[in-house]
Motif scaffolding. Sequence first.
Motif, PDB file in Angstrom:
ATOM      1  N   ASP A  28       0.836  -1.210   0.000  1.00  0.00           N
ATOM      2  CA  ASP A  28       0.000   0.000   0.000  1.00  0.00           C
ATOM      3  C   ASP A  28       0.873   1.263   0.000  1.00  0.00           C
ATOM      4  OD1 ASP A  28      -2.243  -1.583   0.028  1.00  0.00           O
ATOM      5  OD2 ASP A  28      -2.584  -1.404   2.189  1.00  0.00           O
ATOM      6  N   ARG A  29       1.920   1.264   0.818  1.00  0.00           N
ATOM      7  CA  ARG A  29       2.806   2.440   0.869  1.00  0.00           C
ATOM      8  C   ARG A  29       3.547   2.626  -0.455  1.00  0.00           C
ATOM      9  NH1 ARG A  29       3.948   0.430   6.133  1.00  0.00           N
ATOM     10  NH2 ARG A  29       5.906  -0.479   5.373  1.00  0.00           N
ATOM     11  N   GLU A  72       1.309   4.175  -3.056  1.00  0.00           N
ATOM     12  CA  GLU A  72       1.159   5.617  -2.859  1.00  0.00           C
ATOM     13  C   GLU A  72       2.412   6.357  -3.323  1.00  0.00           C
ATOM     14  OE1 GLU A  72       0.271   6.314   1.210  1.00  0.00           O
ATOM     15  OE2 GLU A  72      -1.640   5.221   1.171  1.00  0.00           O
ATOM     16  N   GLN A  73       3.568   5.737  -3.108  1.00  0.00           N
ATOM     17  CA  GLN A  73       4.832   6.384  -3.440  1.00  0.00           C
ATOM     18  C   GLN A  73       5.007   6.575  -4.941  1.00  0.00           C
ATOM     19  OE1 GLN A  73       8.045   4.269  -1.647  1.00  0.00           O
ATOM     20  NE2 GLN A  73       9.581   5.847  -2.054  1.00  0.00           N
ATOM     21  N   ALA A  83       2.391   6.482  -7.244  1.00  0.00           N
ATOM     22  CA  ALA A  83       1.017   6.580  -7.775  1.00  0.00           C
ATOM     23  C   ALA A  83       0.955   7.267  -9.126  1.00  0.00           C
ATOM     24  CB  ALA A  83       0.131   7.313  -6.768  1.00  0.00           C
ATOM     25  N   THR A  98      -1.756   0.866 -10.099  1.00  0.00           N
ATOM     26  CA  THR A  98      -1.864   2.317  -9.898  1.00  0.00           C
ATOM     27  C   THR A  98      -2.658   2.990 -11.008  1.00  0.00           C
ATOM     28  OG1 THR A  98       0.226   2.719 -11.072  1.00  0.00           O
ATOM     29  CG2 THR A  98       0.348   2.387  -8.682  1.00  0.00           C
TER      30      THR A  98
END
Length: 599
Positions: free
Chosen positions: A73-74, A77-78, A80, A101
Amino acid sequence: MADAPVGHTPLTRARVSHLDRSDVDLLGVRDHVAASWRRSLARGVDPATIANRYHPDLDLDSRLVRCAQPVIDRLAEQIADVPVCIALTDDHARLVVRRDTGRGIGLLADGNNFATGFGYGEGEVGTNGVGTVLESGESVHIVGAEHFVERLQGYACAGAPVRDPLTRRIEGVLDVSCRSEHSSPVLHSLVRSAAAQIQDALLHDRDAGQQALLDAWSRVDTRGRRAVLAVGGRTVLTNVLTQTLLEPGDLLALQDHMRFVMLRAPSTDDRVDLPSGTRVRLRGTVVTVGDSVAGMIGTVSVPQESTGDPTTVHPRSRSADPAPDAPGPAAGSRSPAWRTAWTAVTEALRESSTAVLVLGEPGSGRSRMLADVDRLLHGPGHVVPVRPEQVAAAPDAVADRIRCPDPVRLLVLSDVDRLPAGAVETLAAALDTARPADRPLRIAATASYDALGGPAYGALLDRFRWSATVPPLRNRSGDLPALAGALLAELAPQREIRLSPAALRRLTRHTWPGNVTELRDALAAALRRRPVGSIEPADLPESCQSAPRSSLRAVDQAERDAIVGALRDAGGNRVAAATALGLARSTLYRKIRLYGISD
C-alpha cells in the motif's frame, strides 16, 4: 526510460540467434539474462505465447500476504503517478496479490495472465521479474527485449526476493511491472527496499517465544567467535561456526537433545556424544517467556581433554569406542539422550542385583529398552513384565515375587505411577525385605517422569539404585527412518514394503504424542491402505497429515480428520474440499494453518 545497458536491436539479434542455435555466444546480453534465456529454451518455453497455469486454491490470506500488504500500500502511494502493477507471489511464482496504480496497466496485465492465481515461473513464461528472481536468488530488472516471450517485450519488470529473515529461505517475490517507456532504475531500488521492509515485518510477526529466542541468540552470537545454537519447539538458529563444526546428522541430533533437556532443567553443561562419534561440550540456558519455555540457547565446543581447555573450538574429534563387550549403543540410535539412557540401563543390568527405574512418556520405549538390553546381556526369555492392572488386582502376589526373587529373571513393573497408593506401599515394603545375599534381586520399573509424587512414591523410589530417562520420539528425529523400517519389518515380515521419501518426510513432521506406540499404529494403518509396495503420504492416517502447534482436543482432531479426508477425496484441491465441507475458502485456509495440515 529503459535502463538496459544495450540497445534493443542488438538484444533482438542476439535472441533470434539464440533461438536458432542454443550454443551461440550471447554477446552484449547481461549474464543473468543470458542464463535465463538458456534455461527458458532448455525447458521448452514457447517464445511466441504466454502459456501459464491458473491455480484456484492459493492461500490469499497467508502470513506473507498479511505482512506485505501495508508495504505494498505504501509503495503504491509512493509511485502513484506511474502506471504500474505491484505484485506479490509465493515461493512457486504464483501471484497472491496485485495492486494497480492505473486501470489501463491493470487491463494490460490481465491480457498477459499477470493476475492473482496465475503462475509466472521461468518454466512457463521465460525470463521475467518473478521467475528469474526465484531461479537466480537475486533481484533483477528485466527491460523490453530482455524478456524471452515476445508478448512481454513491451514491458519492464523489477523483482526482488522476500526471504525469511531467520532461515533466509525465499518466501516469495515482490515485483513492479510497467510499460518499457515508463521504466527507470529507481523502480529497481524501490522494489528492493520494499522487499526488505516485508522481511522486517516477517521478523517481527512472531510470537513472544520466538522473539525471545531470537533476541537471546543475537546477544550470545555477537559476544565473540563461538559456535552458537538456539533451539525452540519449531525454530532453530545457528551461526556459520556451528554449521562448520558439526556434520548435518550431528547437528540434528544435538537439536533433538536440546529440546529434550530444555524441559527438564534450567541449564546444562554436559559432554554429549553425537552420532558421528564426535563428543562436544554443550553449555545451554533455557529461554523463558513468563511460565513457558521458549527454547534453549547454547554454545558448542569440541573439548580438548588433554589440555583441560573446553572453550576452544578444535577440529572434529571422535569419542572413544564402546567397550567390546558392551551392547551396541542404543541399538544404533542417533539420539544422545537415548544413548545415555541405554548406557545407564546397561550398567544397572550388568550387576547381579539390580533395581533400576526407567522414566519417560508412555509409549516411548522404556520397557523395550529394558528387554533389549537384558536380552543382549543375559540372553532372551528372561524378562517378566507386570502391568499396573496386575499389581492393582493382586499387590500381595506381586510382593511375594519380589520377596522371593528369581535370580535369573528380570521383573519389570510397568507404569508404577499409575498404581494406587496402597499398592505402591505394598511394593515398597516388599522391596525392603527382598535383599537376601543368596537370592540377587533383579527388578526394574517404568514411570512417567512428571507423574511421580507423594510419600508413597518417595518410599518406593528410595529402594531403587539406578535410574535412566528415555527421550520421547519427537526428540529422536534422527532415529525415525530406521525405527519405522524396523516396525514395518515386524508388522509385515517377508513382505516387499517400504516408505517413500515423501512419506518419511511426512512422518518426520509429526510430533508423535503417542511416541513409538503411535508410530506403530500409524504404520499398521498405512499397511491396510497399501499392503505391499511403496507407502505414500496419502496412505498415512489423518493424524500424520498435520503438525499442529499445540495438542488438539478430541473435537479438534475430528475436525482435522474431516478436513484431511475432504482434501484427500478432492485430490488436494482446496476449493473442491471447501465446497464438500460446506466451508468458506478463507475458513478452510485458516483451519489448514491452525492444524498444520500438509499440502
